[in-house]
Design an enzyme around this catalytic site. Structure first.
Site, PDB file in Angstrom:
ATOM      1  N   CYS A   1      -1.452   5.341  10.259  1.00 54.71           N
ATOM      2  CA  CYS A   1      -0.288   4.653  10.600  1.00 54.71           C
ATOM      3  C   CYS A   1      -0.733   3.397  11.180  1.00 54.71           C
ATOM      4  O   CYS A   1      -1.441   3.036  12.024  1.00 54.71           O
ATOM      5  CB  CYS A   1       0.580   5.183  11.669  1.00 54.71           C
ATOM      6  SG  CYS A   1       0.987   6.930  11.399  1.00 54.71           S
TER       7      CYS A   1
ATOM      8  N   CYS B   1       6.485  -7.340   6.703  1.00 50.43           N
ATOM      9  CA  CYS B   1       7.453  -7.209   7.491  1.00 50.43           C
ATOM     10  C   CYS B   1       7.713  -8.263   8.550  1.00 50.43           C
ATOM     11  O   CYS B   1       6.925  -8.930   9.009  1.00 50.43           O
ATOM     12  CB  CYS B   1       7.135  -5.835   8.529  1.00 50.43           C
ATOM     13  SG  CYS B   1       8.285  -5.035   9.496  1.00 50.43           S
TER      14      CYS B   1
ATOM     15  N   CYS C   1       6.201  -6.212  15.420  1.00 56.41           N
ATOM     16  CA  CYS C   1       5.714  -5.150  16.627  1.00 56.41           C
ATOM     17  C   CYS C   1       4.139  -5.470  16.865  1.00 56.41           C
ATOM     18  O   CYS C   1       3.324  -5.912  16.131  1.00 56.41           O
ATOM     19  CB  CYS C   1       5.815  -3.856  15.954  1.00 56.41           C
ATOM     20  SG  CYS C   1       7.643  -3.294  15.641  1.00 56.41           S
TER      21      CYS C   1
ATOM     22  N   GLU D   1       0.781  -1.215  -0.025  1.00 57.77           N
ATOM     23  CA  GLU D   1       0.088   0.093   0.031  1.00 57.77           C
ATOM     24  C   GLU D   1       0.828   1.222  -0.144  1.00 57.77           C
ATOM     25  O   GLU D   1       2.030   1.181   0.410  1.00 57.77           O
ATOM     26  CB  GLU D   1      -1.056  -0.017   1.296  1.00 57.77           C
ATOM     27  CG  GLU D   1      -1.856  -1.275   1.220  1.00 57.77           C
ATOM     28  CD  GLU D   1      -2.932  -1.115   2.190  1.00 57.77           C
ATOM     29  OE1 GLU D   1      -4.181  -1.362   1.785  1.00 57.77           O
ATOM     30  OE2 GLU D   1      -2.771  -1.068   3.217  1.00 57.77           O
TER      31      GLU D   1
ATOM     32  N   CYS E   1       3.343   8.558   1.577  1.00 57.95           N
ATOM     33  CA  CYS E   1       3.765   7.342   2.580  1.00 57.95           C
ATOM     34  C   CYS E   1       3.888   6.312   1.533  1.00 57.95           C
ATOM     35  O   CYS E   1       3.116   5.477   1.254  1.00 57.95           O
ATOM     36  CB  CYS E   1       2.761   7.372   3.742  1.00 57.95           C
ATOM     37  SG  CYS E   1       3.275   6.011   4.814  1.00 57.95           S
TER      38      CYS E   1
ATOM     39  N   CYS F   1       1.264  -3.400  15.582  1.00 60.18           N
ATOM     40  CA  CYS F   1       1.249  -2.972  14.069  1.00 60.18           C
ATOM     41  C   CYS F   1       0.406  -4.144  13.220  1.00 60.18           C
ATOM     42  O   CYS F   1       0.717  -5.088  13.164  1.00 60.18           O
ATOM     43  CB  CYS F   1       2.493  -2.980  13.529  1.00 60.18           C
ATOM     44  SG  CYS F   1       2.454  -2.505  11.810  1.00 60.18           S
TER      45      CYS F   1
END
Ligand code: SAH
Length: 370
Positions: A344, A117, A121, A97, A110, A124
């Site tokens: 975010c 990933c 975390c 994205e 962004c 997230c």
């Protein structure tokens, strides 16, 4: 796509010296690379046939061997606040994205650096998808090229994308090899010619790569801190078990010294009842006071299946006031695009997980390749 097309060199992946070398391999003078860059980045042109000041046979050769190919758009969503999010194709089954956040005085893009990933975390949404692969330099730069086109940039006209943040999917420093040339193209005066303060790389804290970054490019650094002590950060940002806070901060101060930078921005996600007390704010202030640091408090953005909640706004404001009272610069990030899951930590894309080793387990170094 034919085989020949599949083997074409995507020029969006070549920083200036590499493009010069490529052009001379095609038998042309290196200064042709400058002309190509002007067309590609200043004019947003991707068709060689339209590049009229290049010799005809050179254009024909490029037509055959090269391409300017941005990622393909799968879907676009527009938020009530004007934020736009695109799902871009990585291959037949996977996607990543990109988000554009318009503000009165700037337009921030962004961009993603990986499909998924590995860092895991706790808060997230990208982490839940697992990891598949690094994006190429062409796919990273191609996001900016594409956004300009989608947002109606006109050659010679005003900039549409004024700022680029590597805060989308992925850990940019875990894809160092492709991210660094991409940043160089963003900064190059023949590329996007963005000032070093308008390109921000955000990292969860890959310490050795922060040192390397300091030597290789000059851009703004943001660090996802999220906790004022190792005990809590180990839980929220598992890479902390490998590179604890003291080491991370030392790398940050080194970065600022090396680059004559102004300050590192520390991102701090506000999680209700987890890291948002006044005591946490004081601990954070002790850690950062007197250093070139800015705090950016991010109200947590929820996603399906998460166990966390956003801290109430009065709590976030109290946290900020406590930091300011102790001499720090602290701001609260305005939530944008959350109605389309573009805020975010909400970027999810489509990721076919290939990771068997997760961070936090012993062999975490394995997937974090330079
Ligand atoms: N991997 C890099 C780049 C991601 S940037 C990094 O960790 O810095 C995205 C920022 O949003 C990071 O600071 C990240 O910690 C934060 N974030 C992640 N999930 C979030 C969520 N659900 N709500 C608010 N912020 C989040």
């Amino acid at each position: 796509m034919t085989n020949a097309a599949a083997e074409r060199v995507n020029l969006l992946g070549l920083e200036r010296p590499a493009l010069e070398e490529y052009v001379s391999r095609l038998g042309s003078k290196p200064f042709r690379a400058r002309q190509l860059m002007q067309w590609i980045y200043k004019r947003g042109e991707g068709r060689f046939a339209a590049m009229t000041d290049l010799a005809k046979d050179f254009r024909a050769l490029l037509e055959e061997r090269a391409e300017v190919r941005p990622p393909e758009v799968i879907t676009e969503k527009i938020s009530a606040d004007g934020t736009r999010k695109w799902l871009l194709r990585a291959d037949a089954s996977q996607a990543f994205e990109m988000v554009f956040i318009p503000e009165p005085d700037r337009g921030t893009l962004c961009i993603s650096s990986q499909v998924g990933c590995v860092l895991d975390c706790a808060f997230c949404s990208t982490a839940q998808q697992g990891f598949n692969r690094n994006l190429t330099t062409a796919e990273i730069v191609g996001q900016v090229w594409l956004a300009n086109r989608l947002l109606g940039f006109q050659p010679g006209g005003e900039r549409v994308v004024t700022n680029v943040v590597l805060m989308g999917m992925g850990e940019p420093l875990a894809n160092f090899r492709n991210v660094v040339p991409a940043i160089r193209i963003l900064l190059d005066d023949l590329g996007y010619d963005l000032s070093r303060r308008r390109v921000t790389l955000s990292t969860s804290g890959l310490v050795p790569q922060i040192y390397r970054l300091a030597e290789e490019v000059n851009c703004a650094l943001a660090v996802s801190l999220h906790a004022p002590n190792d005990e809590l950060r180990n839980e929220l940002v598992p890479i902390n078990r490998k590179h604890p806070i003291a080491e991370l901060l030392e790398a940050c101060w080194h970065y600022i010294d090396e680059q004559n930078g102004r300050s590192v921005t520390f991102e701090y996600v506000m999680l209700d009842g987890v890291n948002d007390s006044v005591a946490h704010a004081r601990e954070l202030a002790r850690l950062l006071a007197g250093h070139p640091a800015k705090l950016n408090l991010i109200p947590f953005n929820p996603f399906p299946g998460t166990r966390f909640r956003r801290s109430p706004m009065p709590v976030i404001q109290r946290f900020r006031d406590e930091l300011i009272a102790r001499g720090l610069i602290a701001t609260i990030r305005r939530t944008r695009g959350d109605d389309i899951d573009a805020a975010c930590g909400q970027l999810a894309g489509r990721v076919v997980n290939r990771t068997t080793v997760r961070l936090g387990e012993k062999r975490m170094g394995v997937m974090v390749q330079p």
